[in-house]
Design an enzyme around this catalytic site. Structure first.
Site, PDB file in Angstrom:
ATOM      1  CB  SER A  65      48.442  24.662  19.109  1.00  0.00           C
ATOM      2  OG  SER A  65      49.515  23.894  17.999  1.00  0.00           O
ATOM      3  CG  HIS A  94      45.826  20.872  18.552  1.00  0.00           C
ATOM      4  ND1 HIS A  94      44.512  20.248  18.108  1.00  0.00           N
ATOM      5  CD2 HIS A  94      46.388  21.440  17.302  1.00  0.00           C
ATOM      6  CE1 HIS A  94      44.562  20.405  16.814  1.00  0.00           C
ATOM      7  NE2 HIS A  94      45.492  21.031  16.440  1.00  0.00           N
ATOM      8  CG  ASP A 111      48.752  21.867  14.965  1.00  0.00           C
ATOM      9  OD1 ASP A 111      47.510  21.772  14.467  1.00  0.00           O
ATOM     10  OD2 ASP A 111      48.837  22.756  15.692  1.00  0.00           O
ATOM     11  CG  MET A 126      51.919  21.232   9.752  1.00  0.00           C
ATOM     12  SD  MET A 126      52.138  22.605   9.712  1.00  0.00           S
ATOM     13  CE  MET A 126      51.123  23.463  10.921  1.00  0.00           C
ATOM     14  CG  HIS A 151      44.873  19.526  12.680  1.00  0.00           C
ATOM     15  ND1 HIS A 151      45.233  20.886  12.861  1.00  0.00           N
ATOM     16  CD2 HIS A 151      44.317  19.149  11.741  1.00  0.00           C
ATOM     17  CE1 HIS A 151      44.502  21.268  11.724  1.00  0.00           C
ATOM     18  NE2 HIS A 151      44.276  20.611  11.014  1.00  0.00           N
ATOM     19  CG  MET A 178      46.908  20.608   9.179  1.00  0.00           C
ATOM     20  SD  MET A 178      47.771  21.957   9.980  1.00  0.00           S
ATOM     21  CE  MET A 178      48.075  21.191  11.388  1.00  0.00           C
ATOM     22  CG  MET A 192      41.245  24.368   9.758  1.00  0.00           C
ATOM     23  SD  MET A 192      42.344  23.991  11.143  1.00  0.00           S
ATOM     24  CE  MET A 192      43.566  25.288  11.146  1.00  0.00           C
ATOM     25  N   GLY A 210      48.467  25.824   8.374  1.00  0.00           N
ATOM     26  CA  GLY A 210      50.095  25.967   8.112  1.00  0.00           C
ATOM     27  C   GLY A 210      50.881  26.653   8.891  1.00  0.00           C
ATOM     28  N   GLY A 227      50.981  29.064  12.972  1.00  0.00           N
ATOM     29  CA  GLY A 227      50.248  29.689  14.114  1.00  0.00           C
ATOM     30  C   GLY A 227      50.466  31.160  14.042  1.00  0.00           C
ATOM     31  N   GLY A 228      49.838  31.810  14.956  1.00  0.00           N
ATOM     32  CA  GLY A 228      49.882  33.194  14.882  1.00  0.00           C
ATOM     33  C   GLY A 228      48.960  34.051  13.954  1.00  0.00           C
ATOM     34  CG  ASP A 282      43.466  24.497  15.175  1.00  0.00           C
ATOM     35  OD1 ASP A 282      44.294  25.417  15.795  1.00  0.00           O
ATOM     36  OD2 ASP A 282      44.066  23.554  14.511  1.00  0.00           O
ATOM     37  N   GLY A 283      42.569  28.191  15.362  1.00  0.00           N
ATOM     38  CA  GLY A 283      43.176  29.201  14.517  1.00  0.00           C
ATOM     39  C   GLY A 283      43.099  30.610  15.132  1.00  0.00           C
ATOM     40  N   GLY A 284      43.605  31.594  15.479  1.00  0.00           N
ATOM     41  CA  GLY A 284      43.315  32.720  16.016  1.00  0.00           C
ATOM     42  C   GLY A 284      42.638  32.938  17.023  1.00  0.00           C
ATOM     43  N   GLY A 287      47.446  28.235  20.233  1.00  0.00           N
ATOM     44  CA  GLY A 287      48.757  28.145  20.294  1.00  0.00           C
ATOM     45  C   GLY A 287      49.398  29.331  20.881  1.00  0.00           C
ATOM     46  CB  SER A 288      50.366  32.733  19.432  1.00  0.00           C
ATOM     47  OG  SER A 288      49.199  32.905  18.464  1.00  0.00           O
TER      48      SER A 288
HETATM   49  C1  DX5 Z   1      47.443  25.991  12.106  1.00  0.00           C
HETATM   50  C2  DX5 Z   1      47.558  25.002  13.161  1.00  0.00           C
HETATM   51  C3  DX5 Z   1      47.151  25.622  14.360  1.00  0.00           C
HETATM   52  C4  DX5 Z   1      47.940  26.610  15.210  1.00  0.00           C
HETATM   53  C5  DX5 Z   1      46.998  27.388  15.935  1.00  0.00           C
HETATM   54  O1  DX5 Z   1      47.713  25.402  11.132  1.00  0.00           O
HETATM   55  O2  DX5 Z   1      46.426  23.745  12.932  1.00  0.00           O
HETATM   56  O3  DX5 Z   1      46.880  24.427  15.524  1.00  0.00           O
HETATM   57  O4  DX5 Z   1      49.027  26.126  15.935  1.00  0.00           O
HETATM   58  O5  DX5 Z   1      48.042  28.449  16.488  1.00  0.00           O
HETATM   59  P1  DX5 Z   1      47.203  29.947  16.942  1.00  0.00           P
HETATM   60  O6  DX5 Z   1      46.461  29.663  18.072  1.00  0.00           O
HETATM   61  O7  DX5 Z   1      48.500  30.756  17.214  1.00  0.00           O
HETATM   62  O8  DX5 Z   1      46.435  30.496  15.905  1.00  0.00           O
HETATM   63 ZN    ZN Z   2      45.832  22.304  14.629  1.00  0.00          ZN
END
Ligand code: DX5
Ligand code: ZN
Length: 219
Positions: free
Chosen positions: A9, A34, A36, A38, A67, A69, A138, A143, A145-146, A176-178, A198-199
């Protein structure tokens, strides 16, 4: 067993150097990028839109996984379809006309996905299972990352896998997420095959190695 795809991401990249970041992810062995989107409304932050996706094409040949949002997914799906991306995923919670928007995405020749916030049950998708190429679960609230993986989401993914088998449907399950090696293993065991990170990738000293480790979580 289908292999696992890793979609870094770029939310976790330096926004002033997005082109370099996607080129780096391709060199590091990513399967997709990916993206994102927003809008400051469906979620508080604002990231980037279709013009950014169009320009990123110059820096990578990888599939772009968008994605959305956003509070108006029909409008944004149209804008992204016009610049030619590979996947467009809308949020179930963002529209009362998910079926119509998914059909419009497919009619544009683009793979269609639907995303579920943590509080939205998998079962709500029962009547659109044949209308999607991907379901994005999700595993954090969207909203940022991290954030930390929400453990109960592993059960939701397992239920979604069972629904897919019962319906004879063939959509991919994306998460997606964590994501890290431990959480990716949990969701992969439950049936997920596309892992957004992402992170875990951008924060790694060796992103190529991080991508390889995430892809290798199943035997
Ligand atoms: C959050 C995003 C994710 C985010 C994931 O709203 O949709 O794609 O970048 O980041 P990590 O992998 O750091 O949780
Ligand atoms: Zn995403």
């Amino acid at each position: 067993m289908d292999s696992i795809k890793i979609a870094p991401s770029i939310l976790s990249a330096d926004f002033a150097r997005i082109g370099e970041a996607v080129a780096l992810m391709e060199r590091c062995g990513a399967d997709e990028i990916h993206f994102d989107v927003m809008d400051g409304n469906f979620v508080p932050p604002i990231t980037f839109g279709a013009a950014m996706a169009r320009d990123i094409r110059k820096y990578t040949g990888l599939p772009l996984d968008v994605h959305l949002m956003v509070a108006d997914p029909a409008e944004q799906a149209g804008q992204f379809a016009a610049v030619g991306v590979d996947y467009i995923t809308i949020h179930y919670e963002a529209t009362v006309h998910a079926h119509r928007v998914l059909a419009a995405i497919r009619a544009a020749g683009i793979k269609a996905g639907i995303a579920l916030n943590p509080a939205t049950p998998a079962e709500t998708l029962l009547d659109v299972l044949a209308d999607v190429d991907r379901v994005l679960v999700m595993t954090v609230n969207p909203g940022y990352g991290g954030q930390a993986f929400i453990p109960s989401m592993a059960r939701k993914i397992a239920r979604l896998s069972a629904m897919r088998a019962r319906a004879g449907a063939s959509f991919e399950i994306e998460v997606d997420g964590g994501m890290n090696v431990e959480t990716a293993r949990l969701v992969a065991e439950a049936g997920a095959r596309v892992i957004v990170a992402g992170s875990a990738v951008f924060g790694a000293e060796d992103p190529a190695r991080a991508i390889g480790e995430l892809r290798g979580v199943l035997p």
